[in-house]
Design an enzyme around this catalytic site. Structure first.
Site, short mmCIF file in Angstrom:
data_model
loop_
_atom_site.label_atom_id
_atom_site.label_comp_id
_atom_site.label_asym_id
_atom_site.label_seq_id
_atom_site.Cartn_x
_atom_site.Cartn_y
_atom_site.Cartn_z
N CYS A 315 0.98 -1.43 0.01
CA CYS A 315 0.49 0.29 -0.27
C CYS A 315 0.98 1.58 -0.25
CB CYS A 315 -1.16 -0.24 1.32
SG CYS A 315 -2.32 0.30 0.80
N HIS A 399 -4.15 -4.63 0.68
CA HIS A 399 -3.48 -5.37 2.44
C HIS A 399 -3.35 -6.66 1.97
CE1 HIS A 399 -4.75 -1.89 4.40
NE2 HIS A 399 -3.82 -1.11 3.46
N GLU A 401 -2.84 -8.97 3.79
CA GLU A 401 -3.19 -10.00 5.12
C GLU A 401 -5.12 -10.54 5.32
OE1 GLU A 401 -4.58 -6.14 6.62
OE2 GLU A 401 -3.07 -6.38 4.99
#
Length: 427
Positions: A315, A399, A401
């Protein structure tokens, strides 16, 4: 009834005339009430038994939105963005990447699962405020420890509800992200709030320094066994990783640890020379808030580390890598915020549903030769990933995760492991 704000009484006199009878029976009904509803709790008046509008959201385009408040009270300014995630509001409000922004949830019903310590992505809330349509009046989750309203109040974060979030979202999509002022203070006029919104700007502001850690620390926590979803092909080998904290989320660190990394988290201003002294196997440049052009010191640190050690940007880290490579970044119309953005992996041809939160993007046309665009956002064609085997780097504009969000992109942590492993073999 002489005064509508006073206790009242009335008398009704009526006559009943039975059929085929000349007898008339009169009766009188007296009605009285001591109820007197008030929204301000003035002396001698009774509070309304329902919540009334006590807050305003004033946007820089001149629109004024009446709403009901929850959480903290006062006046706050921020950039209004909308998030399209259906779940995970606690992960969203604790994501440091939202610093300086009001997050408007397009999912109308928020708060039904409450909040708990385990779902936090940072130790505090950095967003400017929360805007929702309907605030749940109860919680129904076994992990809940307190309500959303109490949680925000304790952290001095403002929230509003009973506002037309669909209409505001349409306005943001048409006009782009807007600066807004949220206030519960009657002493401030609409004109004053509008002036605040039109004189405040988020572009060019260093928001990273306000969310980063102040000194290095070790991170050892892995994804809990109850929540582990991808434990195939893990390495027992340990890799030493230095993670630059530009606003890093806890679950990014947990995923790295679960993939076999020993992590040292360092502040955003940590010198590249100190990082190299630590002899890491790899360096992570984390997510974070705001304009990458406003943090030249971070760009310089990234530039000094490229080519010397395997690096992975997420990001904000992706945007800083783009600038460090000589590319340009630009502010998007309304950004990407949500857990449902389709991204095409150009290497595999697969489409991943991703979790995203950013207002800036890298211009792929400005990148030098040798830098490969690996991922493309299918909603607008923007650059969503970069790689260069020669310079030992990789990055994603979202992201992986997925907190909150789907887990399609989790294998990218394994790719970072392979990048570090290849470098170890060469050494």
């Amino acid at each position: 009834m002489d005064c509508p704000n006073a206790a009242f009484s009335t008398t009704i006199t009526s006559a009943i005339v039975p059929k085929k009878s000349t007898n008339i029976r009169l009766f009188t009904v007296k009605c009285s009430s001591n109820w007197n509803f008030s929204s301000n709790g003035a002396a001698g008046l009774v509070e309304r038994p329902w919540k009334v509008a006590d807050a305003r959201l004033v946007l820089e385009d001149g629109s004024i939105w009446k709403a009901k408040s929850f959480g903290a009270r006062g006046t706050q300014v921020g950039e209004v963005v909308f998030n399209t995630s259906l779940t995970g509001y606690q992960e969203i409000i604790t994501d440091p990447s939202y610093a300086g922004q009001f997050v408007l949830m397009t999912n109308p019903h928020i708060g039904n699962t409450g909040v708990n310590f385990g779902d936090e992505e940072s130790m505090q809330c950095f967003l400017a405020g929360l805007v929702i349509r309907s605030l749940s009046i109860s919680t129904s989750n076994w992990r809940c420890t307190e309500t959303l309203g109490d949680y925000l109040a304790e952290r001095n974060i403002m929230g509003i509800y009973d506002v037309d979030t669909r209409a505001i979202t349409r306005r943001l999509r048409e006009d782009g992200s807007l600066i807004g002022v949220l206030s519960t203070e009657n002493s401030k006029s609409d004109k004053e709030l509008l002036e605040i919104s039109r004189t405040w700007d988020i572009v060019g502001v260093d928001l990273i320094s306000g969310v980063s850690c102040k000194s290095p620390y070790e991170w050892v926590d892995r994804t809990g066994s109850d929540w582990e979803f991808n434990d195939n092909g893990r390495n027992i080998e340990t890799f030493n990783v230095v993670a630059y904290d530009f606003g890093i989320k806890h679950n990014i660190l947990r995923r790295l640890a679960s993939y076999g990394c020993k992590i040292t988290v360092v502040p955003s201003t940590w010198p590249a020379s100190e990082t190299l002294k630590m002899k890491p196997d790899g360096v992570l440049f984390s997510n974070g808030p705001g304009d990458p052009s406003a943090v030249p010191y971070a760009v310089e640190a990234v530039k000094e580390l490229i080519g010397k050690v395997p690096v992975f940007g997420i990001c904000m880290g992706h945007q800083l890598l783009g600038q460090a490579l000589g590319g340009k970044t630009f502010k998007m119309k309304f950004g990407h915020h949500g857990g449902n953005h389709p991204v095409r992996n150009l290497r595999s041809g697969c489409v991943e549903i991703s979790a995203q939160n950013h207002n800036y993007a890298v211009d792929p046309e400005s990148l030098p030769e040798g830098v490969e665009v690996t991922h493309v956002n299918l909603n607008d064609g923007s650059c969503a990933g970069l790689a260069s085997s020669k310079m030992k780097l990789m990055s994603l504009q979202y992201h992986p995760e997925a907190s909150p969000g789907p887990h399609d992109s989790d294998p990218v942590f394994g790719e970072f492991i392979q990048l570090m492993k290849q470098e170890k073999v060469k050494a």
